[in-house]
Write a protein that holds these residues in place. Structure first.
Motif, short mmCIF file in Angstrom:
data_model
loop_
_atom_site.label_atom_id
_atom_site.label_comp_id
_atom_site.label_asym_id
_atom_site.label_seq_id
_atom_site.Cartn_x
_atom_site.Cartn_y
_atom_site.Cartn_z
N TYR A 260 0.84 -1.20 0.00
CA TYR A 260 0.00 0.00 0.00
C TYR A 260 0.87 1.25 0.00
CZ TYR A 260 -4.10 -2.83 0.75
OH TYR A 260 -5.11 -3.75 0.58
N ARG A 261 0.48 2.21 -0.82
CA ARG A 261 1.19 3.49 -0.83
C ARG A 261 0.57 4.47 0.16
NH1 ARG A 261 2.01 5.41 -7.02
NH2 ARG A 261 3.12 7.09 -5.95
N GLY A 270 -6.75 1.31 -2.40
CA GLY A 270 -6.27 0.21 -3.21
C GLY A 270 -4.79 -0.07 -2.98
N ALA A 271 -4.38 -1.29 -3.32
CA ALA A 271 -2.98 -1.68 -3.24
C ALA A 271 -2.36 -1.64 -4.63
CB ALA A 271 -2.86 -3.09 -2.65
N VAL A 272 -1.04 -1.70 -4.67
CA VAL A 272 -0.33 -1.79 -5.94
C VAL A 272 0.50 -3.06 -5.94
CG1 VAL A 272 -0.25 0.70 -6.32
CG2 VAL A 272 1.60 -0.40 -5.05
N GLU A 273 0.61 -3.70 -7.09
CA GLU A 273 1.48 -4.87 -7.18
C GLU A 273 2.93 -4.43 -6.99
OE1 GLU A 273 0.41 -8.27 -9.83
OE2 GLU A 273 -0.64 -6.68 -10.93
N SER A 274 3.64 -5.17 -6.16
CA SER A 274 5.00 -4.76 -5.83
C SER A 274 5.74 -5.90 -5.15
CB SER A 274 4.96 -3.54 -4.89
OG SER A 274 6.25 -3.23 -4.40
N ALA A 296 -3.40 6.99 -7.66
CA ALA A 296 -3.26 5.58 -8.02
C ALA A 296 -4.06 4.66 -7.11
CB ALA A 296 -1.79 5.18 -7.97
N THR A 297 -4.33 5.11 -5.86
CA THR A 297 -4.85 4.14 -4.90
C THR A 297 -6.00 4.63 -4.03
OG1 THR A 297 -3.25 4.81 -3.19
CG2 THR A 297 -2.57 3.08 -4.73
#
Length: 317
Positions: A260-261, A270-274, A296-297
């Motif tokens: 999460y950012r 939202g989360a980001v793939e990382s 983005a999130t």
């Protein structure tokens, strides 16, 4: 080469300073933030720090500790709990205030829903419902200054903010009524009923925050680092599966490595793939990103083009 001397340090030694030298960017940002925090505490009677356990509020709390070291932070922290927060973040919040011996004030959105002062939104997102509990908590605590971790690079509405931002007797913000801030002079004048929001890291970027977290080795909730989680795709974002974030029939659940950012309400974050699993890796990832963290999130910022500004005018962070 011109050599100047600082005022007498506490240990009685004199420190030479080369006038041609330049502080690193992070040192400049840190010094500015600590100056702002000290100015606010000197000028206001009952400041409070908004502390959610998110990275920006963690940085501001760390700066406050530096500002008053070796003494304790001389004000409480306040969290507006939506009832849909990530459990990991709440656990981190509670552990942090207990470890530092800081008083925690909590305003709970759920209490407002239970007694009818607020109504659940159709989209089940509670972030926009935080405003009234926040304003009531400020009034109840008679807080005349409220520290926040907002940064100008997050959103165009936040880019309009001054470092000291006046709120009227209704807690509302008027972007046309902003005071000039020249030569690091901050105007904290206010009348009874008004208060000021203070943003010590207003001039920081997301990358500055992560570089500082890495340099200072500051602890964060584990959600900020890559981990496996059950998620589903909605509005171009990976949403976590949980009690307050459930997939629709046409949204298949997948298990992915994400981070999460930002860590707001579960229902709109939202989360980001990382695969960035530590501070150095996250810093490198943020440096390469072309999207802001909120863009983005955060689904709540997509409600309208002016979603953030509308909420801020009502008294939001």
């Amino acid at each position: 080469m011109t050599t100047l001397f600082t005022a007498e340090p506490t240990l009685g030694t004199r420190i030479a300073w080369d006038a041609s030298s330049r502080l690193e960017v992070l040192d400049q940002l840190e010094a500015e933030a600590i100056h702002i925090i000290r100015e606010v505490v000197a000028e206001f009677e009952r400041p409070v720090l908004l502390f959610s356990g998110g990275k920006d509020s963690v940085v501001v709390l760390h700066l406050a500790r530096k500002a008053f070291w070796p003494g304790r932070v001389p004000f409480p922290v306040l969290h507006v709990d939506t009832g849909h927060n990530f459990p990991e973040v709440l656990a981190f919040r509670d552990e942090t205030v207990a470890r530092l011996g800081i008083r925690l004030e909590v305003a709970r959105v759920q209490e407002y829903l239970d007694d009818g002062r607020l109504q659940e939104r159709a989209d089940r997102t509670r972030n926009p419902l935080q405003t009234q509990p926040l304003l009531d908590a400020i009034a109840a605590g008679r807080h005349d200054a409220v520290f926040g971790g907002a940064r100008r690079d997050e959103d165009k509405a936040r880019a309009k903010e001054r470092i000291l931002s006046l709120r009227d007797e209704f807690g509302q913000w008027d972007p046309r009524n902003q005071r000039p801030e020249l030569w690091s002079l901050y105007n904290g004048r206010h009348t009874p009923g008004q208060h000021v929001r203070a943003f010590p890291i207003s001039n920081w970027t997301e990358l500055d925050v992560w570089r500082y977290l890495e340099r200072e080795r500051i602890e964060l909730p584990p959600l900020y680092f890559a981990h496996e989680r059950e998620v589903f795709r909605r509005d171009g974002m990976w949403r976590a599966v949980g009690e307050h974030s459930l997939p629709r029939p046409d949204e298949p659940v997948e298990r992915r490595t994400v981070r999460y950012r930002t860590v707001g309400d579960m229902s709109c974050t939202g989360a980001v793939e990382s695969d960035a699993a530590d501070l150095a890796a996250v810093t490198a990832e943020v440096a390469a990103s072309t999207l802001t963290e909120r863009g983005a999130t955060r689904a709540d910022d997509r409600i309208s083009e002016a979603a953030m500004e509308d909420r801020k005018k009502d008294g939001y962070f």
